[in-house]
Scaffold this active site. Sequence first.
Site, PDB file in Angstrom:
ATOM      1  N   HIS A  52      36.822  55.053  -3.332  1.00 26.93           N
ATOM      2  CA  HIS A  52      35.375  55.279  -3.179  1.00 26.93           C
ATOM      3  C   HIS A  52      34.957  56.619  -3.773  1.00 26.93           C
ATOM      4  CE1 HIS A  52      31.837  56.256  -0.403  1.00 26.93           C
ATOM      5  NE2 HIS A  52      31.456  55.182  -1.053  1.00 26.93           N
ATOM      6  N   ARG A  53      34.135  56.583  -4.787  1.00 27.74           N
ATOM      7  CA  ARG A  53      33.723  57.788  -5.535  1.00 27.74           C
ATOM      8  C   ARG A  53      34.971  58.488  -6.087  1.00 27.74           C
ATOM      9  NH1 ARG A  53      29.385  60.263  -1.053  1.00 27.74           N
ATOM     10  NH2 ARG A  53      28.695  58.250  -0.295  1.00 27.74           N
ATOM     11  N   GLU A  63      35.249  52.836  -7.139  1.00 27.56           N
ATOM     12  CA  GLU A  63      33.829  52.616  -6.871  1.00 27.56           C
ATOM     13  C   GLU A  63      33.141  53.888  -7.311  1.00 27.56           C
ATOM     14  OE1 GLU A  63      30.068  52.894  -4.405  1.00 27.56           O
ATOM     15  OE2 GLU A  63      31.672  54.331  -4.712  1.00 27.56           O
ATOM     16  N   ASP A  70      28.959  55.695  -8.400  1.00 31.75           N
ATOM     17  CA  ASP A  70      27.499  55.547  -8.283  1.00 31.75           C
ATOM     18  C   ASP A  70      26.836  56.034  -9.566  1.00 31.75           C
ATOM     19  OD1 ASP A  70      27.481  55.094  -5.225  1.00 31.75           O
ATOM     20  OD2 ASP A  70      28.602  56.964  -5.476  1.00 31.75           O
ATOM     21  N   HIS A  83      26.138  60.361  -6.829  1.00 31.07           N
ATOM     22  CA  HIS A  83      25.678  59.543  -5.704  1.00 31.07           C
ATOM     23  C   HIS A  83      24.204  59.735  -5.370  1.00 31.07           C
ATOM     24  CE1 HIS A  83      25.045  58.519  -1.443  1.00 31.07           C
ATOM     25  NE2 HIS A  83      25.915  57.565  -1.671  1.00 31.07           N
ATOM     26  N   GLU A  98      28.067  51.047  -8.745  1.00 31.32           N
ATOM     27  CA  GLU A  98      26.934  50.871  -7.824  1.00 31.32           C
ATOM     28  C   GLU A  98      25.673  51.443  -8.462  1.00 31.32           C
ATOM     29  OE1 GLU A  98      26.986  52.585  -3.812  1.00 31.32           O
ATOM     30  OE2 GLU A  98      24.874  52.044  -3.662  1.00 31.32           O
ATOM     31  N   LYS A 109      22.364  52.972  -8.278  1.00 31.41           N
ATOM     32  CA  LYS A 109      21.630  53.698  -7.228  1.00 31.41           C
ATOM     33  C   LYS A 109      20.135  53.668  -7.563  1.00 31.41           C
ATOM     34  CE  LYS A 109      24.474  55.239  -4.047  1.00 31.41           C
ATOM     35  NZ  LYS A 109      24.398  54.560  -2.756  1.00 31.41           N
ATOM     36  N   ASP A 159      37.837  56.197   0.819  1.00 31.06           N
ATOM     37  CA  ASP A 159      37.982  57.573   0.306  1.00 31.06           C
ATOM     38  C   ASP A 159      39.448  57.988   0.282  1.00 31.06           C
ATOM     39  OD1 ASP A 159      35.158  58.094   0.269  1.00 31.06           O
ATOM     40  OD2 ASP A 159      35.206  58.499   2.419  1.00 31.06           O
TER      41      ASP A 159
HETATM   42  O1  G3P Z   1      29.665  50.846  -2.560  1.00 29.31           O
HETATM   43  C1  G3P Z   1      29.969  51.119  -1.233  1.00 29.31           C
HETATM   44  C2  G3P Z   1      29.358  52.381  -0.747  1.00 29.31           C
HETATM   45  O2  G3P Z   1      29.600  53.376  -1.686  1.00 29.31           O
HETATM   46  C3  G3P Z   1      27.892  52.277  -0.470  1.00 29.31           C
HETATM   47  O3  G3P Z   1      27.360  53.407   0.157  1.00 29.31           O
HETATM   48  O4  G3P Z   1      26.202  55.556   0.279  1.00 29.31           O
HETATM   49  O5  G3P Z   1      28.646  55.520  -0.112  1.00 29.31           O
HETATM   50  O6  G3P Z   1      27.081  54.815  -1.902  1.00 29.31           O
HETATM   51  P1  G3P Z   1      27.332  54.880  -0.428  1.00 29.31           P
HETATM   52 CA    CA Z   2      28.498  54.078  -3.573  1.00 30.63          CA
END
Ligand code: G3P
Ligand code: CA
Length: 241
Positions: A7-8, A34, A36, A49, A106, A108, A226
Amino acid sequence: MTQIFAHRGYAAVFSENTMGAFVEAEKAGADGLELDVQLTKDDEIVVIHDEKVNRTTDGSGYVKDFLFKDIRKLNASKKGVKKEPIPSLNEVLDWMQTNNLVCNIELKNDLIPYKGMEERVIQLVRNYGMTDRIIISSFNHYSVVYSYQLAPEIETAPLFNERIFMPWVYAQSIRAKGMHPKYSRISDKIIKSTMENGIAVRPYTVNKDADLHRFFNIRCSAIITDEPVKALNIRKQYTQG
Ligand code: G3P
Ligand code: CA
């Protein structure tokens, strides 16, 4: 086997949404990333993000008000000692040519409806010949549907915070092949039914040991975390023998 998406990037240890965090996730053995995306004033797709640069860089203001050449001067490496710029999506896809990662992009665009974002992202993915390694997700489901209409060959997945009734019916209705629910808002029963109906389920953001065990145990399609190193270690227990 449940796939592990960083994640990120490897955000538990490295600065989120930086090349450093992506490279470390790949080195650790994650199956995917993942990240953003937002759009600059001159329509460059950048990996960050928030709508503003304030939290994750040494700058301030909205991404949409920066020219790409100016936003690149900011330091996005809050956790690191070495300065790192906000990456462009182009830079990430270029690097992905050196590995086999899957990438969940993702969009945004739920707060700022960036005009042309879907077209730009899809064009870039097509230019790199990576349509089979990309999943486009968003909390903006209109954008998810529009992405599918522009590029039916790219997998789409709506993001959910709420408990959706029969989410596979909804996913099928918008031609999404996946869905990304908040991990604490979906039961094992619904995950299993969704997967049985041909929809991949990738809950976010799964960091605690007990939750990682939960999703590996039910053979969930993927988890977004994460903590890719911790997740990889725990997954071993489910893949041996
Ligand atoms: O894509 C899953 C998650 O990243 C969505 O929420 O706020 O972490 O971008 P956020
Ligand atoms: Ca995200």
